[in-house]
Design a protein around this motif. Structure first.
Motif, mmCIF file in Angstrom:
data_model
loop_
_atom_site.group_PDB
_atom_site.id
_atom_site.type_symbol
_atom_site.label_atom_id
_atom_site.label_comp_id
_atom_site.label_asym_id
_atom_site.label_seq_id
_atom_site.Cartn_x
_atom_site.Cartn_y
_atom_site.Cartn_z
ATOM 1 N N LEU A 509 0.865 -1.192 0.000
ATOM 2 C CA LEU A 509 0.000 0.000 0.000
ATOM 3 C C LEU A 509 0.895 1.232 0.000
ATOM 4 C CD1 LEU A 509 -3.004 1.090 0.395
ATOM 5 C CD2 LEU A 509 -2.383 1.334 2.785
ATOM 6 N N LEU A 511 0.964 5.210 0.422
ATOM 7 C CA LEU A 511 0.213 6.399 0.836
ATOM 8 C C LEU A 511 1.020 7.620 0.436
ATOM 9 C CD1 LEU A 511 -1.042 5.570 4.468
ATOM 10 C CD2 LEU A 511 -2.061 4.970 2.276
ATOM 11 N N TYR A 513 1.190 11.793 1.124
ATOM 12 C CA TYR A 513 0.693 12.867 2.000
ATOM 13 C C TYR A 513 1.119 14.217 1.433
ATOM 14 C CZ TYR A 513 0.668 9.113 5.617
ATOM 15 O OH TYR A 513 0.486 7.961 6.345
ATOM 16 N N ILE A 519 -2.383 10.376 8.933
ATOM 17 C CA ILE A 519 -3.263 9.214 9.151
ATOM 18 C C ILE A 519 -3.483 9.126 10.660
ATOM 19 C CG2 ILE A 519 -1.363 7.493 9.144
ATOM 20 C CD1 ILE A 519 -3.380 5.612 7.652
ATOM 21 N N HIS A 522 -5.180 4.100 14.073
ATOM 22 C CA HIS A 522 -5.846 2.947 13.456
ATOM 23 C C HIS A 522 -4.950 1.739 13.688
ATOM 24 C CE1 HIS A 522 -2.780 4.024 10.542
ATOM 25 N NE2 HIS A 522 -2.903 2.799 10.035
ATOM 26 N N ASP A 524 -3.775 -1.974 11.603
ATOM 27 C CA ASP A 524 -3.738 -2.394 10.205
ATOM 28 C C ASP A 524 -4.602 -3.612 9.937
ATOM 29 O OD1 ASP A 524 -2.110 -0.307 9.841
ATOM 30 O OD2 ASP A 524 -0.454 -1.406 8.951
ATOM 31 N N THR A 535 7.200 -0.594 6.714
ATOM 32 C CA THR A 535 6.938 0.668 6.001
ATOM 33 C C THR A 535 8.240 1.369 5.651
ATOM 34 O OG1 THR A 535 4.862 0.970 7.199
ATOM 35 C CG2 THR A 535 5.774 2.919 6.179
ATOM 36 N N LEU A 625 10.228 9.475 11.933
ATOM 37 C CA LEU A 625 10.506 8.730 10.713
ATOM 38 C C LEU A 625 11.094 9.690 9.686
ATOM 39 C CD1 LEU A 625 7.180 6.680 10.404
ATOM 40 C CD2 LEU A 625 9.227 6.172 11.748
ATOM 41 N N HIS A 644 -1.765 2.868 15.843
ATOM 42 C CA HIS A 644 -0.720 3.844 15.528
ATOM 43 C C HIS A 644 -1.263 4.960 14.650
ATOM 44 C CE1 HIS A 644 -0.652 0.741 12.382
ATOM 45 N NE2 HIS A 644 -0.252 1.688 11.554
ATOM 46 N N VAL A 646 0.310 8.466 12.136
ATOM 47 C CA VAL A 646 1.523 9.079 11.584
ATOM 48 C C VAL A 646 1.193 10.491 11.120
ATOM 49 C CG1 VAL A 646 3.322 8.917 9.816
ATOM 50 C CG2 VAL A 646 2.458 6.833 10.876
ATOM 51 N N ARG A 653 5.248 13.552 1.357
ATOM 52 C CA ARG A 653 5.821 12.336 1.943
ATOM 53 C C ARG A 653 5.109 11.133 1.336
ATOM 54 N NH1 ARG A 653 4.380 8.925 6.427
ATOM 55 N NH2 ARG A 653 6.215 7.756 7.081
ATOM 56 N N ALA A 655 4.613 6.880 2.064
ATOM 57 C CA ALA A 655 4.846 5.738 2.956
ATOM 58 C C ALA A 655 4.442 4.508 2.175
ATOM 59 C CB ALA A 655 4.026 5.867 4.226
ATOM 60 N N THR A 657 3.947 0.588 2.431
ATOM 61 C CA THR A 657 3.813 -0.417 3.495
ATOM 62 C C THR A 657 3.525 -1.783 2.886
ATOM 63 O OG1 THR A 657 3.026 1.257 5.023
ATOM 64 C CG2 THR A 657 2.546 -1.015 5.602
ATOM 65 N N ARG A 659 2.668 -5.793 3.496
ATOM 66 C CA ARG A 659 2.060 -6.693 4.481
ATOM 67 C C ARG A 659 1.936 -8.088 3.882
ATOM 68 N NH1 ARG A 659 -0.645 -1.987 4.173
ATOM 69 N NH2 ARG A 659 -0.971 -0.769 6.048
HETATM 70 O O1 LIG Z 1 2.637 6.777 6.923
HETATM 71 C C1 LIG Z 1 3.136 5.848 7.534
HETATM 72 O O2 LIG Z 1 4.323 5.814 7.817
HETATM 73 C C2 LIG Z 1 2.285 4.681 8.049
HETATM 74 C C3 LIG Z 1 1.140 4.347 7.208
HETATM 75 C C4 LIG Z 1 0.179 3.460 7.917
HETATM 76 O O3 LIG Z 1 -0.006 3.546 9.106
HETATM 77 C C5 LIG Z 1 -0.601 2.482 7.167
HETATM 78 O O4 LIG Z 1 -0.390 2.317 5.965
HETATM 79 O O5 LIG Z 1 -1.430 1.824 7.792
#
Ligand SMILES: O=C(O)CCC(=O)C(=O)O
Length: 687
Positions: A509, A511, A513, A519, A522, A524, A535, A625, A644, A646, A653, A655, A657, A659
């Motif tokens: 995934l 993301l 920003y 974010i 939440h 995951d 990540t 980070l 968590h 962020v 930015r 991110a 991630t 999984r």
């Molecule tokens: O932006 C981040 O470093 C974490 C992103 C995150 O928490 C997620 O993808 O669930």
């Protein structure tokens, strides 16, 4: 020439208007409608067509608030900020004794209400002068600030066939603010008067009389104002039925000649028909319909990712409020709700996404870090530091007792600047269209809220936080696979150091920003995810916060009512540093050993929380980070017990991630999306 009738009255009121919640056609104005027929009367209402069209409109509240700067409130009727009322929504429930015509609106100011069994808002406490809504509306009146009004299609008082769910009306001045008795409480009412009396209102009935020219209007006649004999306060005469003192502190408040007024009151025609002389000093703070796009110079550096550039806009073709759901810009027919005329609107504005350079988002780009110096705040967990095993990374490990670990691989200049490394990835991800979009949050306080970040998913579908359409890894650009190579490396190293089995990721995934995106807290996912989540951070610095979830911290779910206790945890893990950790552990041990019954266990746990307000757990881990850093969360129960968030800084930015999604949670047809093999130059060696 025959003299004209009193012009304001001809415009607005020709006979007494009963002040009621019921919408009435002109013929019905003096007819009393019994309350048990109220619902039927509203439903059977024949709505008149309107004269014109609103200057901007929306089918959703979120879209409206995103595009209209003077109405940035997703709940409640009044938008107030820094002590002023800027905007007001007239919708389903304006309260008792509400009035609307082409130029005048009389309504309550909202707030302090609960819904009764019939779904109507009722005042649950007095609205006093220290109430923020009361202060804001008075401040706007006193500082001669125009207030923007929006009318919702659930409003049945106006009796017009409104074209959209939310329709921008115009600017109004606040002419009167006063107290009335509403049920057993006192609440504040307001009279708005349209600022521009020279133009016919679009919401006037189609066949209504022509507008009275300004030079023929009567600005002299004012409604009667009398001084109370008891408290000496002056109050305007609002109702035909008699004058009342409107000071809630007075013994004569809301009485006509010492007696309570009748349940149904009729507006004083003078109160409805008076008009204020045009006053050029009364001005709005904002544009009624902003033309944001004309101010965004898309060729200027970093404009396309700035905060202002992800606000909503008003479509210049159909005037619908639209949110920026696409990475590149706005598309009118994308953010539609239900059937609407704009469904087929072709307007779209995609910006020139000039790549944001690392120089813009990293203060120390090129200068540092050769080795990142890190100061740890003792308020939060302090990690184990290992500078050797994965050199040139610094490895920081945060242990969560009995739950898992978070490994932070701290990057530096050498790592970042290698070919296909974080510096290259940050720039490359900005070229081309990755398909990044903002999605609707699956659960949010206000329905239809969009995420404050853009997302695109590759590999197995990942639907936990947002419903993201996934593309197969065979469609992933080289840069995504380069990132996947790094993330696989980090996951393997973190998991193997913890002695667990490594499961290669099958989902990625990304993301994105923009400025001021983030974010919120939440997890995951629990059941559908493998134990490791990795990540890669690219671009602007961000802060990651980790805390225990509410129910594990407090031992019970949130309560519906403040006096209740939420549902107790079936199986309380009694995590380190949870509330009443010692007591809860002892009780659990006694229960597990059969020394106390379930009832005794629950009763004792309830007693611990009795009279105590539940609260959010404090943040236990706080990590900075930086560009190129890798973070691996590992542990079967980490996502179950902890959450968590962020919060990035600066203008851009990413991110990424990775999984492991358990294949038995995925539709068999989607499984091949998660299969990939890395080319030799996509496999990462940790350097
Ligand atoms: O932006 C981040 O470093 C974490 C992103 C995150 O928490 C997620 O993808 O669930």
């Amino acid at each position: 020439m025959a003299p004209r009738p009193t012009v304001n009255r001809r415009q607005a009121v020709e006979r007494p208007v009963r002040a009621s919640r019921i919408a009435k056609t002109k013929k019905e104005q003096a007819i009393k409608v019994p309350s048990d027929e109220l619902e039927a009367a509203v439903n059977d209402q024949v709505l008149e067509p309107v004269y014109g069209a609103p200057p901007a409109w929306s089918e959703g509240r979120q879209q409206l608030c995103d595009a209209i700067p003077w109405f940035r409130c997703t709940q409640g009727a009044m938008y107030h900020s820094e002590g002023f009322c800027y905007g007001f929504l007239i919708d389903a429930d304006g309260g008792s004794r509400t009035y609307i015509d082409e130029e005048i609106i009389i309504t309550r100011i909202g707030g302090c209400c609960t819904k009764d069994s019939g779904g109507n808002l009722t005042l649950e406490k007095n609205q006093d002068p220290d109430n923020a809504l009361v202060q804001s509306i008075i401040a706007s009146q006193n500082s001669r600030l125009a207030v923007g009004l929006v009318i919702g299609s659930k409003n049945k008082i106006l009796n017009r066939d409104l074209p959209h769910r939310y329709n921008i009306m115009d600017w109004f001045r606040v002419t009167n603010v006063w107290y009335e008795k509403i049920g057993q409480k006192h609440g504040v009412k307001v009279r708005f008067e349209k600022l521009n009396l020279a133009e016919k209102s679009w919401w006037a009935a189609k066949d209504s009389l022509p507008l009275v020219p300004l030079d023929e209007r009567d600005f002299e006649t004012k409604p009667e104002t009398l001084k109370c004999e008891k408290c000496s306060t002056e109050s305007v005469r609002l109702y035909e039925d008699g004058w009342m003192c409107l000071d809630p502190g007075c013994v004569d408040f809301w009485k006509i000649e010492n007696a309570s007024p009748p349940a149904e009151l009729t507006f004083n025609p003078d109160f409805l028909s008076f008009r204020s002389r045009p006053d050029p000093a009364i001005q709005p703070h904002y544009s009624l319909v902003p033309d944001l796009l004309s101010t965004l110079d898309e060729n200027a550096a970093d404009v396309s990712t700035s905060r202002i550039a992800w606000k909503g806009i008003v479509c210049p073709m159909c005037f619908k409020c639209i949110r920026r759901t696409f990475w590149q810009g706005w598309k009118c027919d994308d953010d539609s709700i239900g059937e609407g005329s704009a469904k087929s609107c072709p307007f779209q504005k995609f910006m020139n996404m000039n790549p944001v350079s690392l120089r813009v988002v990293l203060d120390h780009f090129e200068l540092a870090p050769i080795k990142r110096a890190i100061v740890f705040d003792r308020k939060f967990s302090i990690p184990e530091i290992d500078d050797n095993t994965f050199f040139p990374y610094r490895k920081l490990t945060y242990k969560l007792d009995g739950v898992g670990s978070i490994t932070h691989f701290v990057s530096n200049k050498t790592i970042n600047s290698r070919a296909n490394g974080p510096d290259d990835l940050f720039i490359n991800l900005q070229r081309g269209d990755l398909g990044l979009k903002r999605f609707r949050l699956q659960s949010s306080l206000v329905a239809g809220t969009l995420t404050s970040h853009f997302a695109v998913n590759y590999g197995m579908p990942y639907k936990y936080v947002v419903s993201v359409d996934s593309k197969g890894f065979d469609e992933a650009p080289n840069d995504m696979l380069q990132a996947l190579g790094r993330l696989s490396w980090a996951t393997e190293k973190a998991v193997i150091s913890s002695g667990d089995k490594y499961l290669p990721p099958n989902e990625l995934l990304t993301l994105g920003y923009f400025e001021e995106m983030k974010i919120g807290f939440h997890d995951d996912g629990e059941s559908s995810l493998g134990p490791s989540i990795a990540t890669l951070s690219l671009g602007a610095k961000a802060t990651m916060f980790v805390r225990m979830k509410y129910k594990y911290f407090n031992g019970s779910t949130r309560r519906a009512e403040p006096k209740q206790i939420g549902t107790l945890l079936q199986d309380d893990p009694v995590l380190k540093d949870c509330m009443f950790e010692d007591e809860r552990r002892t009780l659990k041990e006694e229960f597990d050993a059969g020394e106390i019954s379930q009832d005794e266990y629950d009763h004792s746990r309830r007693a611990l929380s009795m009279g105590r307000k539940g609260k959010e757990a404090p943040v236990t881990i706080k990590m900075e980070l930086h560009h190129g850093d890798l973070v691996v969360m590992h542990g079967e129960n980490l996502q179950k017990y902890y959450e968590h968030s962020v919060v990035p800084e600066s203008k851009l930015r990413f991110a990424l991630t990775a999984r492991y999604i358990k294949p038995d949670h995925v539709d068999a047809r989607e499984i091949q999306k998660g299969q990939f093999s890395l080319a030799p130059d996509q496999i990462y060696d940790g350097k």
